[in-house]
Design a protein around this motif. Structure first.
Motif, PDB file in Angstrom:
ATOM      1  N   LEU A 195       0.838  -1.203   0.000  1.00  0.00           N
ATOM      2  CA  LEU A 195       0.000   0.000   0.000  1.00  0.00           C
ATOM      3  C   LEU A 195       0.875   1.256   0.000  1.00  0.00           C
ATOM      4  O   LEU A 195       0.603   2.217  -0.736  1.00  0.00           O
ATOM      5  N   ILE A 196       1.927   1.266   0.818  1.00  0.00           N
ATOM      6  CA  ILE A 196       2.847   2.409   0.827  1.00  0.00           C
ATOM      7  C   ILE A 196       3.475   2.579  -0.549  1.00  0.00           C
ATOM      8  O   ILE A 196       3.612   3.698  -1.055  1.00  0.00           O
ATOM      9  N   GLU A 197       3.841   1.477  -1.173  1.00  0.00           N
ATOM     10  CA  GLU A 197       4.415   1.537  -2.515  1.00  0.00           C
ATOM     11  C   GLU A 197       3.425   2.147  -3.500  1.00  0.00           C
ATOM     12  O   GLU A 197       3.793   2.938  -4.378  1.00  0.00           O
ATOM     13  N   SER A 198       2.146   1.803  -3.353  1.00  0.00           N
ATOM     14  CA  SER A 198       1.133   2.362  -4.261  1.00  0.00           C
ATOM     15  C   SER A 198       0.972   3.862  -4.035  1.00  0.00           C
ATOM     16  O   SER A 198       0.744   4.612  -4.980  1.00  0.00           O
ATOM     17  N   TRP A 199       1.109   4.311  -2.789  1.00  0.00           N
ATOM     18  CA  TRP A 199       1.048   5.759  -2.517  1.00  0.00           C
ATOM     19  C   TRP A 199       2.246   6.466  -3.129  1.00  0.00           C
ATOM     20  O   TRP A 199       2.110   7.542  -3.711  1.00  0.00           O
ATOM     21  N   LYS A 200       3.406   5.860  -3.001  1.00  0.00           N
ATOM     22  CA  LYS A 200       4.603   6.454  -3.608  1.00  0.00           C
ATOM     23  C   LYS A 200       4.454   6.524  -5.120  1.00  0.00           C
ATOM     24  O   LYS A 200       4.776   7.534  -5.747  1.00  0.00           O
ATOM     25  N   GLU A 201       3.934   5.444  -5.701  1.00  0.00           N
ATOM     26  CA  GLU A 201       3.751   5.403  -7.154  1.00  0.00           C
ATOM     27  C   GLU A 201       2.779   6.485  -7.611  1.00  0.00           C
ATOM     28  O   GLU A 201       2.930   7.048  -8.702  1.00  0.00           O
ATOM     29  N   ALA A 202       1.781   6.774  -6.782  1.00  0.00           N
ATOM     30  CA  ALA A 202       0.791   7.800  -7.111  1.00  0.00           C
ATOM     31  C   ALA A 202       1.264   9.201  -6.730  1.00  0.00           C
ATOM     32  O   ALA A 202       0.496  10.162  -6.848  1.00  0.00           O
ATOM     33  N   SER A 203       2.512   9.322  -6.250  1.00  0.00           N
ATOM     34  CA  SER A 203       3.099  10.621  -5.856  1.00  0.00           C
ATOM     35  C   SER A 203       2.314  11.304  -4.743  1.00  0.00           C
ATOM     36  O   SER A 203       2.139  12.519  -4.732  1.00  0.00           O
ATOM     37  N   ILE A 204       1.813  10.503  -3.795  1.00  0.00           N
ATOM     38  CA  ILE A 204       1.145  11.071  -2.629  1.00  0.00           C
ATOM     39  C   ILE A 204       2.223  11.635  -1.699  1.00  0.00           C
ATOM     40  O   ILE A 204       3.094  10.899  -1.249  1.00  0.00           O
ATOM     41  N   PRO A 205       2.195  12.930  -1.406  1.00  0.00           N
ATOM     42  CA  PRO A 205       3.237  13.515  -0.559  1.00  0.00           C
ATOM     43  C   PRO A 205       3.285  12.871   0.826  1.00  0.00           C
ATOM     44  O   PRO A 205       2.253  12.491   1.393  1.00  0.00           O
ATOM     45  N   LEU A 206       4.482  12.758   1.361  1.00  0.00           N
ATOM     46  CA  LEU A 206       4.652  12.193   2.694  1.00  0.00           C
ATOM     47  C   LEU A 206       3.837  12.958   3.725  1.00  0.00           C
ATOM     48  O   LEU A 206       3.223  12.376   4.625  1.00  0.00           O
ATOM     49  N   LYS A 207       3.818  14.278   3.600  1.00  0.00           N
ATOM     50  CA  LYS A 207       3.062  15.101   4.534  1.00  0.00           C
ATOM     51  C   LYS A 207       1.591  14.700   4.546  1.00  0.00           C
ATOM     52  O   LYS A 207       0.959  14.652   5.616  1.00  0.00           O
ATOM     53  N   ALA A 208       1.031  14.407   3.379  1.00  0.00           N
ATOM     54  CA  ALA A 208      -0.377  14.012   3.287  1.00  0.00           C
ATOM     55  C   ALA A 208      -0.601  12.640   3.906  1.00  0.00           C
ATOM     56  O   ALA A 208      -1.616  12.402   4.577  1.00  0.00           O
ATOM     57  N   VAL A 209       0.340  11.720   3.694  1.00  0.00           N
ATOM     58  CA  VAL A 209       0.186  10.382   4.267  1.00  0.00           C
ATOM     59  C   VAL A 209       0.175  10.451   5.794  1.00  0.00           C
ATOM     60  O   VAL A 209      -0.689   9.869   6.452  1.00  0.00           O
ATOM     61  N   LEU A 210       1.120  11.178   6.369  1.00  0.00           N
ATOM     62  CA  LEU A 210       1.192  11.275   7.822  1.00  0.00           C
ATOM     63  C   LEU A 210      -0.061  11.944   8.397  1.00  0.00           C
ATOM     64  O   LEU A 210      -0.603  11.497   9.417  1.00  0.00           O
ATOM     65  N   ALA A 211      -0.515  13.004   7.729  1.00  0.00           N
ATOM     66  CA  ALA A 211      -1.733  13.672   8.198  1.00  0.00           C
ATOM     67  C   ALA A 211      -2.936  12.739   8.101  1.00  0.00           C
ATOM     68  O   ALA A 211      -3.787  12.703   8.998  1.00  0.00           O
ATOM     69  N   GLY A 212      -3.020  11.976   7.003  1.00  0.00           N
ATOM     70  CA  GLY A 212      -4.140  11.061   6.823  1.00  0.00           C
ATOM     71  C   GLY A 212      -4.124   9.923   7.830  1.00  0.00           C
ATOM     72  O   GLY A 212      -5.182   9.502   8.326  1.00  0.00           O
ATOM     73  N   VAL A 213      -2.932   9.413   8.144  1.00  0.00           N
ATOM     74  CA  VAL A 213      -2.824   8.342   9.140  1.00  0.00           C
ATOM     75  C   VAL A 213      -3.325   8.830  10.486  1.00  0.00           C
ATOM     76  O   VAL A 213      -4.136   8.173  11.153  1.00  0.00           O
ATOM     77  N   GLU A 214      -2.880   9.997  10.906  1.00  0.00           N
ATOM     78  CA  GLU A 214      -3.324  10.504  12.211  1.00  0.00           C
ATOM     79  C   GLU A 214      -4.820  10.795  12.206  1.00  0.00           C
ATOM     80  O   GLU A 214      -5.528  10.525  13.178  1.00  0.00           O
ATOM     81  N   ARG A 215      -5.309  11.329  11.100  1.00  0.00           N
ATOM     82  CA  ARG A 215      -6.745  11.636  11.012  1.00  0.00           C
ATOM     83  C   ARG A 215      -7.577  10.367  11.168  1.00  0.00           C
ATOM     84  O   ARG A 215      -8.639  10.378  11.793  1.00  0.00           O
ATOM     85  N   ALA A 216      -7.079   9.268  10.596  1.00  0.00           N
ATOM     86  CA  ALA A 216      -7.791   7.996  10.715  1.00  0.00           C
ATOM     87  C   ALA A 216      -7.838   7.533  12.170  1.00  0.00           C
ATOM     88  O   ALA A 216      -8.871   7.044  12.651  1.00  0.00           O
ATOM     89  N   PHE A 217      -6.726   7.687  12.887  1.00  0.00           N
ATOM     90  CA  PHE A 217      -6.714   7.295  14.298  1.00  0.00           C
ATOM     91  C   PHE A 217      -7.635   8.185  15.129  1.00  0.00           C
ATOM     92  O   PHE A 217      -8.331   7.705  16.032  1.00  0.00           O
TER      93      PHE A 217
END
Length: 268
Positions: free
Chosen positions: A52-74
């Motif tokens: 899944l992380i690889e798919s986010w990287k492939e889609a050029s999802i910024p790291l900042k967005a991933v971290l924000a989204g992870v915390e938002r989910a929690f």
């Protein structure tokens, strides 16, 4: 709260040099969020989480967005009256990660983009000598794998592994020339080098997919389907396809003894 950690997130997907710790930062942040929100800390992410992380990287999802989204989910999960359930994988965070990515993209467009605000390029995270060593080590692994599959009666795979190893040796030689100052002006940037490595990975992926027995491919597909059973409602069809593709690639590389070539996997 985990929010304090997001200050270390990287600003935008244009700066490739800032993303070579993409995988480890996401894993570390996910584990920290689990600890902060009172959940057990898993020893390792699952193979599907890494896909899944690889798919986010492939889609050029910024790291900042991933971290924000992870915390938002929690944060969202913590408000639910389900004290006996836990977030056991990154797939639960998919929707909030994509939402955070869209919000970040909108903010950058409205603000004219902040990635170029300083007018300075970030310093490369490792030296040309370190990159040269990384390329040569992966070339050695590919050469060894090529000899093995030649002995096992798969000359096409062995040939492709040898070609990829030769490509890495060539790139390593260019890095060596750059570090010595010979033709330094013609050295590849990290972005150009990453593009070359991605192209080599694409060729190797096509090669081992063609060579893999149908039974192995079916086994990998079944493993992916089992892992995604509880996650499908959090992901759309394109996201599921991307994760399944990355998971198959991971398992095939493990089977054929192929290292990941991308600089995203480089830990000096």
């Amino acid at each position: 709260m985990c929010r304090a950690l997001t200050g270390a997130a990287r600003p935008g997907s244009r700066d490739l040099e800032n993303y070579f710790n993409y995988f480890t930062e996401i894993e570390d942040y996910f584990r920290r969020c689990r600890a902060v929100y009172g959940q057990d800390i898993p020893a390792l992410l699952s193979p599907l989480d890494w896909a899944l992380i690889e798919s986010w990287k492939e889609a050029s999802i910024p790291l900042k967005a991933v971290l924000a989204g992870v915390e938002r989910a929690f944060e969202k999960f913590a408000r639910r009256p389900r004290p006996f359930q836990k977030i056991n994988g990154l797939a639960y965070c998919t929707q909030t990660v994509m939402q955070a990515a869209e919000e970040l993209k909108t903010a950058q467009l409205e603000g004219g983009g902040d990635a170029r605000a300083s007018g300075k390029a970030d310093r490369a995270p490792f030296s040309t000598e370190e990159v040269e060593g990384y390329l040569n080590r992966n070339a050695e692994i590919l050469e060894e794998a090529g000899r093995y599959w030649q002995e096992k009666g798969q000359p096409p795979v062995a040939h492709d592994l040898g070609e990829a190893a030769a490509g890495l040796r060539k790139l390593a030689g260019e890095q060596a020339a750059t570090s010595r100052g010979a033709g330094a002006s013609h050295g590849l940037s990290l972005q150009e080098l990453e593009n070359h490595l991605s192209a080599l990975e694409d060729k190797l992926t096509a090669s081992v997919t063609r060579a893999a027995p149908v039974e192995l491919l079916a086994e990998i597909r079944q493993e992916a389907e089992r892992g995604l059973i509880r996650c499908r409602q959090e992901m759309n069809a394109a996201q599921i396809e991307s994760v399944e593709r990355q998971f198959q690639k991971k398992r095939l590389y493990e089977h054929y003894g192929i290292p990941r070539l991308s600089l995203f996997y480089f830990c000096p």
